[in-house]
Design a protein around this motif. Structure first.
Motif, PDB file in Angstrom:
ATOM      1  N   ASP A   6       7.647  26.844  -3.570  1.00 26.66           N
ATOM      2  CA  ASP A   6       6.800  25.672  -3.819  1.00 26.66           C
ATOM      3  C   ASP A   6       6.961  25.129  -5.238  1.00 26.66           C
ATOM      4  OD1 ASP A   6       5.746  25.386  -1.325  1.00 26.66           O
ATOM      5  OD2 ASP A   6       4.025  26.701  -1.687  1.00 26.66           O
ATOM      6  N   GLU A   7       7.278  26.021  -6.175  1.00 25.70           N
ATOM      7  CA  GLU A   7       7.426  25.573  -7.560  1.00 25.70           C
ATOM      8  C   GLU A   7       8.612  24.612  -7.679  1.00 25.70           C
ATOM      9  OE1 GLU A   7       6.181  28.564 -10.423  1.00 25.70           O
ATOM     10  OE2 GLU A   7       7.908  27.979 -11.625  1.00 25.70           O
ATOM     11  N   SER A  10       7.652  21.350  -5.906  1.00 22.74           N
ATOM     12  CA  SER A  10       6.705  20.600  -6.725  1.00 22.74           C
ATOM     13  C   SER A  10       7.431  19.892  -7.870  1.00 22.74           C
ATOM     14  CB  SER A  10       5.640  21.569  -7.264  1.00 22.74           C
ATOM     15  OG  SER A  10       4.771  20.906  -8.142  1.00 22.74           O
ATOM     16  N   ALA A  11       8.380  20.602  -8.479  1.00 22.72           N
ATOM     17  CA  ALA A  11       9.161  19.991  -9.563  1.00 22.72           C
ATOM     18  C   ALA A  11      10.045  18.870  -9.025  1.00 22.72           C
ATOM     19  CB  ALA A  11       9.998  21.063 -10.261  1.00 22.72           C
ATOM     20  N   LEU A  13       9.270  16.916  -6.637  1.00 27.88           N
ATOM     21  CA  LEU A  13       8.340  15.795  -6.477  1.00 27.88           C
ATOM     22  C   LEU A  13       8.185  15.010  -7.783  1.00 27.88           C
ATOM     23  CD1 LEU A  13       6.627  15.099  -3.954  1.00 27.88           C
ATOM     24  CD2 LEU A  13       4.746  16.357  -4.993  1.00 27.88           C
ATOM     25  N   SER A  33      10.955  22.645   7.984  1.00 25.14           N
ATOM     26  CA  SER A  33       9.789  23.328   7.409  1.00 25.14           C
ATOM     27  C   SER A  33       9.650  23.005   5.916  1.00 25.14           C
ATOM     28  CB  SER A  33       9.879  24.837   7.640  1.00 25.14           C
ATOM     29  OG  SER A  33      10.988  25.368   6.961  1.00 25.14           O
ATOM     30  N   ALA A  36       8.173  19.648   5.607  1.00 23.81           N
ATOM     31  CA  ALA A  36       6.722  19.695   5.859  1.00 23.81           C
ATOM     32  C   ALA A  36       5.983  20.214   4.620  1.00 23.81           C
ATOM     33  CB  ALA A  36       6.440  20.593   7.056  1.00 23.81           C
ATOM     34  N   ARG A  37       6.534  21.235   4.002  1.00 18.97           N
ATOM     35  CA  ARG A  37       5.880  21.770   2.793  1.00 18.97           C
ATOM     36  C   ARG A  37       5.893  20.731   1.673  1.00 18.97           C
ATOM     37  NH1 ARG A  37       9.551  26.281   1.677  1.00 18.97           N
ATOM     38  NH2 ARG A  37       8.428  26.441  -0.279  1.00 18.97           N
ATOM     39  N   GLY A  40       3.297  18.195   2.338  1.00 17.02           N
ATOM     40  CA  GLY A  40       1.974  18.732   1.999  1.00 17.02           C
ATOM     41  C   GLY A  40       1.709  18.676   0.505  1.00 17.02           C
ATOM     42  N   LEU A  41       2.733  18.990  -0.274  1.00 28.02           N
ATOM     43  CA  LEU A  41       2.575  18.911  -1.743  1.00 28.02           C
ATOM     44  C   LEU A  41       2.374  17.457  -2.176  1.00 28.02           C
ATOM     45  CD1 LEU A  41       5.329  21.439  -2.942  1.00 28.02           C
ATOM     46  CD2 LEU A  41       2.851  21.785  -2.930  1.00 28.02           C
ATOM     47  N   ASN A  43       0.958  15.097  -0.400  1.00 29.81           N
ATOM     48  CA  ASN A  43      -0.432  14.748  -0.069  1.00 29.81           C
ATOM     49  C   ASN A  43      -1.391  15.271  -1.139  1.00 29.81           C
ATOM     50  OD1 ASN A  43       0.252  13.449   2.293  1.00 29.81           O
ATOM     51  ND2 ASN A  43       0.016  15.281   3.569  1.00 29.81           N
ATOM     52  N   ALA A  44      -1.154  16.496  -1.582  1.00 30.61           N
ATOM     53  CA  ALA A  44      -2.010  17.081  -2.627  1.00 30.61           C
ATOM     54  C   ALA A  44      -1.880  16.276  -3.917  1.00 30.61           C
ATOM     55  CB  ALA A  44      -1.624  18.538  -2.862  1.00 30.61           C
TER      56      ALA A  44
ATOM     57  N   TYR B 131       6.861  17.165 -17.951  1.00 32.02           N
ATOM     58  CA  TYR B 131       6.519  18.578 -18.177  1.00 32.02           C
ATOM     59  C   TYR B 131       6.696  18.926 -19.663  1.00 32.02           C
ATOM     60  CZ  TYR B 131       6.727  19.459 -13.074  1.00 32.02           C
ATOM     61  OH  TYR B 131       6.516  19.465 -11.717  1.00 32.02           O
ATOM     62  N   SER B 150       2.356  23.384  -9.690  1.00 29.64           N
ATOM     63  CA  SER B 150       2.721  23.867  -8.362  1.00 29.64           C
ATOM     64  C   SER B 150       1.561  24.619  -7.720  1.00 29.64           C
ATOM     65  CB  SER B 150       3.948  24.785  -8.487  1.00 29.64           C
ATOM     66  OG  SER B 150       4.157  25.465  -7.278  1.00 29.64           O
ATOM     67  N   ARG B 153      -1.209  22.200  -6.598  1.00 32.10           N
ATOM     68  CA  ARG B 153      -0.835  21.433  -5.398  1.00 32.10           C
ATOM     69  C   ARG B 153      -0.749  22.325  -4.165  1.00 32.10           C
ATOM     70  NH1 ARG B 153       3.948  18.394  -8.657  1.00 32.10           N
ATOM     71  NH2 ARG B 153       2.783  16.541  -9.336  1.00 32.10           N
ATOM     72  N   LEU B 156      -4.272  23.095  -2.963  1.00 26.36           N
ATOM     73  CA  LEU B 156      -4.902  21.917  -2.359  1.00 26.36           C
ATOM     74  C   LEU B 156      -4.248  21.596  -1.016  1.00 26.36           C
ATOM     75  CD1 LEU B 156      -6.915  19.641  -2.399  1.00 26.36           C
ATOM     76  CD2 LEU B 156      -5.349  18.295  -3.809  1.00 26.36           C
ATOM     77  N   ARG B 157      -2.931  21.722  -0.943  1.00 30.58           N
ATOM     78  CA  ARG B 157      -2.235  21.476   0.333  1.00 30.58           C
ATOM     79  C   ARG B 157      -2.818  22.371   1.421  1.00 30.58           C
ATOM     80  NH1 ARG B 157       3.802  23.389   0.424  1.00 30.58           N
ATOM     81  NH2 ARG B 157       2.715  25.374   0.419  1.00 30.58           N
ATOM     82  N   LEU B 160      -6.295  21.185   2.403  1.00 37.03           N
ATOM     83  CA  LEU B 160      -6.256  19.941   3.185  1.00 37.03           C
ATOM     84  C   LEU B 160      -5.769  20.222   4.599  1.00 37.03           C
ATOM     85  CD1 LEU B 160      -4.789  17.417   0.545  1.00 37.03           C
ATOM     86  CD2 LEU B 160      -7.157  17.639   1.307  1.00 37.03           C
ATOM     87  N   LEU B 173       5.436  28.507   8.194  1.00 26.51           N
ATOM     88  CA  LEU B 173       6.346  27.989   7.186  1.00 26.51           C
ATOM     89  C   LEU B 173       6.876  29.123   6.324  1.00 26.51           C
ATOM     90  CD1 LEU B 173       4.318  24.880   6.017  1.00 26.51           C
ATOM     91  CD2 LEU B 173       6.196  24.965   7.638  1.00 26.51           C
TER      92      LEU B 173
END
Lengths: 189, 175
Positions: A6-7, A10-11, A13, A33, A36-37, A40-41, A43-44, B131, B150, B153, B156-157, B160, B173
């Motif tokens: 996710d890190e 997220s970066a 993004l 997948s 999708a993740r 989701g990030l 959306n957050a 950053y 990260s 988010r 929160l993901r 949600l 996932l």
């Protein structure tokens, strides 16, 4: 490549991946997948941005007015403290002067130390540089000014004033009171 | 050059960001106003030392962090993070009623972050910094900023997706 964590997503993004960007992009394009993740990030991220923009700040005017009142009050307190210190220094000098004349003896070590401190105090308080001119909206502020008067004065056209260097020069020339004000404005907060 | 920026203009420009940050950092409007007011007073006194290496807003944000932290430490735990409804601007398209729950969840995530992480996330979103800029402003590494964003988010993901399962495209996932 393996699925990025996710890190990394997220970066991605935030466009904060350099050399890895293309590789992660390629992986996400063919991995449902991870898409999708990433979604989701995203959306957050949208929710966080929405949260901050939904907080409606009040007008800055009232905050400026409260700041002005506080600055004026603190300057009065400083001026009072400076006056008391000056009076105390004068009294101490007078006392030492009179006692020296009366006895014509060497001063005691305690008196000498006290005298030195008194005389050195103004020198140690000298600022390295005074660079911030007091804004007009505070410099010309009557202490009892109402909020409406304050706002009217703020919105009135301003006349050109001296530069900050000129103001500091003037403060040097105008003696203790101006210097005290300058010192006050450069307190280390 | 130092002191050339009019302080009043700097305050007017920074005020919305400072206030929004203060609401998130302290959790309520009254503490937010106190924190901003203290920040402005300290900024006013120290404005002569501002060297313009960052924006005046970022410089004031650093002061705000100290003030907000002091207020939070002195506050009763029950008074923390209760953002009143009137703070949310319903005229703003983001502030529509359908999204208010989402905002509250986002706020709850920020509340659960460590104080330092909350400061990073808040600065990133309010000032739209990179950053590197966030890291330099707060004196942390870029990796720390990346990790804080990260984490915020990701949590929160998950929240949600928990309340709106249709958001979740895949149930299993790989992490």
């Amino acid at each position: 490549m393996n699925c990025p964590d996710d890190e990394l997503l997220s970066a991605l993004l935030d466009n904060e991946l350099d050399e890895a960007t293309a590789e992660v992009d390629r992986h996400v394009a063919k991995c449902a997948s991870c898409r999708a993740r990433l979604e989701g990030l995203r959306n957050a991220d949208t929710a966080f941005r929405g949260l901050f923009s939904a907080i409606e700040p009040p007008s800055a005017d009232a905050a400026l007015w409260r700041l002005k009142k506080r600055v004026v009050r603190s300057r009065r307190i400083f001026a009072l403290a400076a006056s008391v210190a000056l009076a105390a220094a004068g009294a101490a000098w007078l006392l030492l002067h009179l006692s020296g004349n009366a006895e014509e003896e060497p001063k005691s070590s305690a008196q000498t130390a006290g005298s030195d401190e008194t005389q050195q105090a103004p020198a140690t308080q000298q600022p390295a540089a005074v660079v911030f001119a007091v804004p007009d909206w505070i410099d010309a502020a009557p202490a009892e000014e109402t909020y409406e008067e304050f706002m009217a004065r703020l919105s009135a056209p301003r006349k050109a004033g001296p530069t900050m260097e000129e103001r500091f020069t003037a403060s040097e020339q105008n003696g203790f009171e101006k210097l005290a004000e300058s010192l006050d404005m450069n307190g280390s907060g | 050059m130092k002191g050339k920026v009019e302080f009043e203009e700097a305050v007017r420009s920074a005020y919305p960001t400072l206030y929004r940050a203060a609401v998130v950092l302290t959790g309520n409007a009254a503490d937010a106003e106190d924190a901003v007011q203290e920040t402005l007073f300290r900024a006013f006194k120290a404005y002569g030392t501002f060297r313009g290496e960052s924006s005046a807003t970022t410089w004031m944000y650093r002061i705000l962090i100290r003030e907000a932290g002091r207020i939070r430490r002195n506050a009763r735990p029950t008074a923390q993070m209760q953002i009143e409804a009137p703070l949310m601007d319903t005229r703003n398209p983001h502030g529509a009623a359908s999204q208010s729950d989402e905002f509250r969840r986002a706020l709850a995530i920020l509340r659960d972050l460590a104080e330092r992480q909350r400061e990073m996330v808040t600065l990133f979103y309010l000032e739209d910094l990179s950053y590197r800029e966030v890291a330099d402003t707060l004196g942390v590494s870029i990796g720390t900023v990346k990790s804080a964003l990260s984490r915020a988010r990701t949590v929160l993901r998950e929240r949600l997706e928990r309340v709106s399962p249709q958001r979740k495209v895949a149930d299993e996932l790989p992490r």
